[in-house]
Design a protein around this motif. Structure first.
Motif, PDB file in Angstrom:
ATOM      1  N   PRO A 240       0.803  -1.239   0.000  1.00  0.00           N
ATOM      2  CA  PRO A 240       0.000   0.000   0.000  1.00  0.00           C
ATOM      3  C   PRO A 240       0.831   1.283   0.000  1.00  0.00           C
ATOM      4  N   LEU A 241       2.155   1.181   0.150  1.00  0.00           N
ATOM      5  CA  LEU A 241       2.987   2.380   0.236  1.00  0.00           C
ATOM      6  C   LEU A 241       3.106   3.055  -1.130  1.00  0.00           C
ATOM      7  N   PRO A 242       3.533   4.320  -1.145  1.00  0.00           N
ATOM      8  CA  PRO A 242       3.753   4.989  -2.439  1.00  0.00           C
ATOM      9  C   PRO A 242       4.781   4.241  -3.277  1.00  0.00           C
ATOM     10  N   THR A 243       4.745   4.478  -4.577  1.00  0.00           N
ATOM     11  CA  THR A 243       5.691   3.847  -5.495  1.00  0.00           C
ATOM     12  C   THR A 243       7.115   4.171  -5.078  1.00  0.00           C
ATOM     13  N   PRO A 244       8.017   3.181  -5.029  1.00  0.00           N
ATOM     14  CA  PRO A 244       9.400   3.478  -4.648  1.00  0.00           C
ATOM     15  C   PRO A 244       9.991   4.539  -5.570  1.00  0.00           C
ATOM     16  N   THR A 594      14.763   2.995   2.282  1.00  0.00           N
ATOM     17  CA  THR A 594      14.886   3.192   3.727  1.00  0.00           C
ATOM     18  C   THR A 594      13.508   3.406   4.355  1.00  0.00           C
ATOM     19  N   TYR A 595      12.638   4.072   3.638  1.00  0.00           N
ATOM     20  CA  TYR A 595      11.262   4.290   4.118  1.00  0.00           C
ATOM     21  C   TYR A 595      10.541   2.956   4.288  1.00  0.00           C
ATOM     22  N   GLU A 596      10.717   2.042   3.335  1.00  0.00           N
ATOM     23  CA  GLU A 596      10.069   0.731   3.429  1.00  0.00           C
ATOM     24  C   GLU A 596      10.623  -0.075   4.600  1.00  0.00           C
TER      25      GLU A 596
END
Length: 677
Positions: A240-244, A594-596
């Motif tokens: 569900p996270l934004p596109t890398p 890093t966010y993931e």
């Protein structure tokens, strides 16, 4: 929200960026008509950048910068005496950090570098790392001393978190810790098999060492183990996270790292769930990388279907837009324009000659039978003469009009039989030659001294499957040191360097195409079937650094120099960038951002100030280390819940309750003397 909230105080030693603190703040239980929550007194750490980010993540000003080294530890770790303004922390300073009160819950997560299996044994046993390891004892000892000396009591519950290898590398330290806790009246549970992934319902397996100590005088009842939750898959978390690469929606930590081309290639060749060892099984001779243009180039849209998105580069032959349509309004039937591209037979009457007799407007073409195949008509065009037959006549013309090529049998294809040879460890070496390189002689060896055994850096270059839980997020989250890559099924087309695909040799076109997709780009091969004398520039390839030749009205590769030697597309092995290489399983094997990684550690997607999760004042590599060292927030929350429940039951005087959950720290069994008759 609640009128009857009771707060239990908590303090954290070696708190880092606040994974434990953020989890404790979320903890909450309801019992006996009351709501129990934690109030964070402080989080102590020696790193000011970590403390700054702790307050950024928790939204509270509770971080305290404090170096808990004793002088001998400082000298052993740093290799020199401390500066003049440095001094050992005293129990009073700890008491001030605790806001002059004994915390109900004390959590400590001392540095684990010297106890981790990632550190070689020799280094782990050095004075430097032994000094770092001693913080497990000295930090706890200092906190207990401060509480007893100034508060007259000790924390009701203490928890220590570390890596499982402390059980072997830190055995003497654990003996001291257990002795210290027993001295202060604690019942102690020491185990190295806690999976924080199951405790917090995370998308990763994270096995950790935990000590939970319950002060028997304050908490005489059981502390139950948190309910185990099913692990989520890594795809559940990052899907569900934004596109890398989308640093607007995901923040600055969501950019993809620029890896070397050869590293991207390795990742594409490793199967999902595998690691670097699988590279030994790759049938590299039958694999290669080809360019695969984005959908839309030369695509003709259906009149009865919705059009694809109109993009800024939409034009015929462009790579990402449909700019053609099959228009049904031009009724070309049996009664209209019957001569379009028509070829007339030579033995039939010609159709009417019109005023627009071009090949595409009228029947201005004829199948001319006069061009007969005969023996005297250029018999040697593109002919290769066998070495054991008589050559045809040598003419004044060039290749294409005379047989000036020969099949030369003198090339010895068995030259250098040891090229790229790998020698056996148990056999005699081959002769050492003056040109002993791997391309010319057996200059390689299969060295058996690096054991391929379970537990030995098994996550090197590992590509994780999107539908499985992630491997543990460590403080060294690098593509070569941990399973920090994922076979991402969400293919997107936003990366400017192009899309590449690993394909079977025989299943793909033999031409490797690269660069942007334009008319004829990278689709050109030398076709030996062309006969006759072509124009001078036919199939001409132009130099990148020279002016282009004249653009003519029929400029394609068969009629002029419509090709160019483009030096841009093929990256060098050590060139760094972001490329999308589609592996054979149809997914993009890429590094986790890093966010993931922060989301796998169950940090919130956004900071309290509304920005996407991010860390300030540090490099991306340091941010990964901070995130890897953090306690997962959801695991901390669930462990905080069982501690709050134990506190609520102790306060209510309920010292025994039945539960399906296993007991974490039970009361000590006291042996009653018995008289045996």
């Amino acid at each position: 929200m609640y009128q009857n909230v009771l707060y239990k105080t908590a303090a954290v030693l070696f708190g880092g960026i606040g994974g434990e603190s953020a989890g404790l703040i979320r903890s909450q239980v309801e019992y006996g008509g009351k709501v129990y929550r934690f109030k964070l007194l402080c989080s102590i750490d020696s790193d000011p950048v970590a403390c700054k980010n702790h307050d950024l993540i928790t939204g509270e000003k509770t971080a305290v910068v404090m170096d808990l080294f004793r002088r001998w530890q400082y000298v052993a770790w740093h290799g020199h005496e401390p500066p003049e303004d440095w001094g050992e922390v005293t129990p009073w300073e700890i008491w001030v950090a605790f806001r002059y009160q004994v915390p109900f819950f004390l959590f400590t997560s001392p540095p684990c570098k010297g106890l981790s299996g990632l550190l070689p044994n020799e280094k782990a046993e050095s004075d430097k790392y032994q000094a770092l390891n001693f913080l497990t004892v000295s930090g706890l000892e200092l906190a207990l001393q401060a509480c007893e000396e100034y508060g007259g009591s000790v924390p009701a519950i203490i928890q220590l978190e570390n890596v499982p290898r402390i059980n072997t590398r830190g055995k003497p330290l654990l003996k001291q810790i257990k002795k210290l806790l027993k001295k202060y009246g604690y019942a102690v549970s020491i185990r190295a098999d806690h999976n924080l992934g199951e405790i917090g319902g995370l998308g990763q397996n994270r096995v950790r060492f935990l000590i939970l100590a319950r002060h028997e005088a304050q908490i005489p009842n059981f502390v139950y183990y948190p309910e185990k939750k099913p692990l989520r898959t890594i795809g559940d978390i990052i899907g569900p996270l934004p596109t890398p690469g989308d640093t607007v929606a995901g923040g600055p930590l969501h950019r993809l790292p620029k890896l070397q081309w050869k590293t991207w290639m390795r990742l594409a060749l490793i199967p999902a769930g595998g690691d670097w060892r699988d590279l030994n099984k790759v049938d590299y001779e039958n694999l290669r990388v080809i360019h695969e243009p984005r959908r839309g180039a030369y695509e003709v849209a259906d009149w009865n279907e919705s059009s694809r998105a109109v993009t800024s580069t939409a034009g015929p032959g462009r790579s990402n837009g449909v700019t053609a349509v099959s228009d049904p309004r031009l009724q070309i039937g049996s009664d209209g324009k019957t001569n379009l591209l028509r070829v007339q037979p030579a033995d039939s009457p010609a159709v009417c000659v019109t005023g627009a007799t071009g090949p595409s407007q009228g029947a201005a073409c004829v199948s001319d039978p006069k061009l007969q195949e005969r023996t005297s008509r250029h018999p040697a065009a593109y002919r290769i003469v066998s070495a054991d037959e008589v050559a045809p006549c040598v003419t004044g013309t060039r290749l294409g009009s005379g047989a000036i090529a020969v099949a030369d049998p003198r090339v010895n294809t068995k030259l250098h039989p040891d090229s790229y040879g790998v020698q056996g460890w148990n056999e005699s070496a081959k002769t050492v030659r003056s040109a002993n390189r791997i391309m010319q002689a057996a200059g390689s060896i299969s060295d058996p001294r690096i054991a391929d055994r379970p537990g030995r850096y098994t996550d090197k270059f590992r590509v994780q499957a999107a539908d499985e839980p992630a491997a543990t997020v460590t403080g060294v989250t690098d593509v070569q040191s941990g399973g920090q890559l994922v076979a991402d099924p969400r293919l997107n087309q936003q990366y400017h360097n192009g899309t590449y695909r690993v394909s079977e040799w025989e299943a793909a076109s033999p031409t490797i195409t690269t660069g942007s997709v334009s008319a004829g780009s990278g689709k050109i091969i030398g076709d030996p079937r062309i006969t006759g004398a072509p124009r001078a520039d036919t199939m001409g390839v132009q130099d990148w650094e020279q002016p282009a030749k004249t653009v003519t009205g029929s400029l394609d590769v068969h009629a002029g120099p419509a090709a160019v030697a483009d030096p841009r597309p093929v990256p060098a092995d050590n060139e760094a960038g972001v490329w999308m290489i589609i592996a054979q399983d149809g997914t993009w094997h890429r590094p986790l951002t890093t966010y993931e990684l922060a989301m796998l550690q169950s940090f919130s997607t956004h900071l309290p100030d509304g920005r996407p999760f991010q860390l300030e004042g540090c490099s991306d590599a340091k941010a990964r280390e901070y995130i890897g060292n953090a306690v997962p927030c959801k695991a901390a929350e669930q462990m905080g819940n069982v501690i709050l429940m134990a506190a609520a039951q102790a306060e209510a005087g309920e010292f025994f309750t039945l539960s399906w959950d296993p007991v974490w720290v039970s009361p000590e069994e006291k042996q009653q003397p018995a008289l045996i008759h």
